[in-house]
Design an enzyme around this catalytic site. Structure first.
Site, PDB file in Angstrom:
ATOM      1  N   LYS A  25      -7.066   1.002  -3.458  1.00  0.00           N
ATOM      2  CA  LYS A  25      -6.691   0.398  -2.172  1.00  0.00           C
ATOM      3  C   LYS A  25      -6.762   1.416  -1.038  1.00  0.00           C
ATOM      4  CE  LYS A  25      -4.944  -2.738   0.636  1.00  0.00           C
ATOM      5  NZ  LYS A  25      -4.429  -2.041   1.799  1.00  0.00           N
ATOM      6  N   THR A  29       0.870  -1.176   0.000  1.00  0.00           N
ATOM      7  CA  THR A  29       0.000   0.000   0.000  1.00  0.00           C
ATOM      8  C   THR A  29       0.906   1.223   0.000  1.00  0.00           C
ATOM      9  OG1 THR A  29      -1.708  -1.177   1.238  1.00  0.00           O
ATOM     10  CG2 THR A  29      -1.827   1.222   1.231  1.00  0.00           C
ATOM     11  N   LYS A  78      -0.555   6.175   8.449  1.00  0.00           N
ATOM     12  CA  LYS A  78       0.123   6.313   7.153  1.00  0.00           C
ATOM     13  C   LYS A  78      -0.862   6.181   5.999  1.00  0.00           C
ATOM     14  CE  LYS A  78       1.715   2.825   5.136  1.00  0.00           C
ATOM     15  NZ  LYS A  78       1.310   1.862   4.063  1.00  0.00           N
TER      16      LYS A  78
END
Length: 308
Positions: A174, A98, A242
């Site tokens: 995603k 990711t 994050k």
């Protein structure tokens, strides 16, 4: 097929085992070399550097923790060369991580300049799901490259969505999915706090509402993660923070402001400030929601939110 896999963390290791189980010739690399030893016993070759791992390989998988780790491995650093200069012409780099939309765009352009292929293939699922080969994969890349790696991705997953021939769009999808998980966790957290304030057990509340409304395995799974955190986090508050930061960054680049994402980002920031950086993501988000809810009606909470 001959494959290199770089990154043997909580997700990379079960993926490596699945590739070995399916009979592929696998070379692995990890910055902490000890993580590769169990895979060597299973038949993997262990490389001493990223460039050694990818030399002569038609397919390279990366499963690295963040943008900085990915950039270092692909483009190199002051102390070591990157895989971009070591990969063969026509080789395919598949990023399972990711990462940001910005970096995904850069990877696509850079591999194209080196006459290589880039396929974005970020995965939905935690380590236990990866071990079972039941991830869901969002895929982006040119058709020929995607078809070359499709059998490999199918062996790791219960399904895949081909999003676009532009790889970065798969990473955007995603990030959007991870935001929805965070929003679900926030909604469940506040609903559990409300239920407890009314003398209703959160487990009973979730069982009833999920049966009546959602019938979602994710609600069931995440409610247990919130209320009964696993001893080893599947994903941490730092990782969640994050991901939400990358989601907001991509939205801002498209001139969009998303207020719920801003709120969740603040929640996760204050969870880290409160020492929960390495706590299970969902559990940390719940604990901060409890802190906000318990700060008193109409008062400024210690996380900076006015909750009147």
């Amino acid at each position: 097929m001959r494959i290199a896999l770089l990154g043997l963390g909580k997700m990379g290791t079960p993926i490596a085992r699945l590739l070995l189980k399916n009979g592929h010739q696998l070379t692995v690399w990890n910055r902490t070399a000890a993580a590769a030893e169990p895979l060597a016993a299973d038949g993997a070759l262990v490389a001493g550097s990223p460039t050694e791992a990818v030399t002569g390989m038609p397919v390279v998988f990366t499963m690295l923790s963040n943008d900085a780790a990915t950039e270092s491995v692909v483009f190199g650093s002051e102390t070591e060369s990157g895989i971009l200069s070591a990969m063969d012409v026509d080789a395919v780099h598949v990023s399972l991580s990711t990462i940001s939309v910005k970096l995904s765009r850069l990877l696509g352009e850079s591999h194209q300049q080196h006459r290589q292929h880039f396929v974005a293939a970020p995965v939905f699922g935690r380590p236990p799901i990866a071990e079972q080969g039941k991830l869901w994969i969002a895929v982006g890349g040119n058709t020929l490259a995607v078809e070359r790696v499709r059998p490999l991705l199918e062996a790791l997953s219960r399904g895949m969505t081909v999003v676009s021939d532009e790889p970065w769009r798969a990473h955007a999808l995603k990030l959007g999915g991870n935001f929805m998980i965070a929003a679900m966790v926030e909604a469940m957290s506040e609903a559990f706090i409300f239920a407890e304030s009314q003398g209703i057990a959160p487990d009973l509340f979730l069982e009833t509402v999920n049966s009546a409304l959602f019938q979602s395995a994710y609600y069931t799974r995440y409610s247990q993660t919130i209320l009964h955190p696993p001893p080893v986090p599947g994903s941490t508050v730092a990782m969640g923070s994050k991901d939400i930061a990358l989601f907001r960054e991509a939205a801002a680049a498209a001139h969009q402001r998303l207020p719920l994402a801003d709120l969740i980002a603040n929640q996760l920031h204050f969870a880290q400030e409160a020492g929960m950086k390495d706590v299970e993501w969902a559990a940390g988000q719940y604990r901060i929601a409890q802190s906000v809810a318990g700060s008193g009606s109409g008062e400024q909470s210690n996380t900076g939110f006015n909750i009147s």
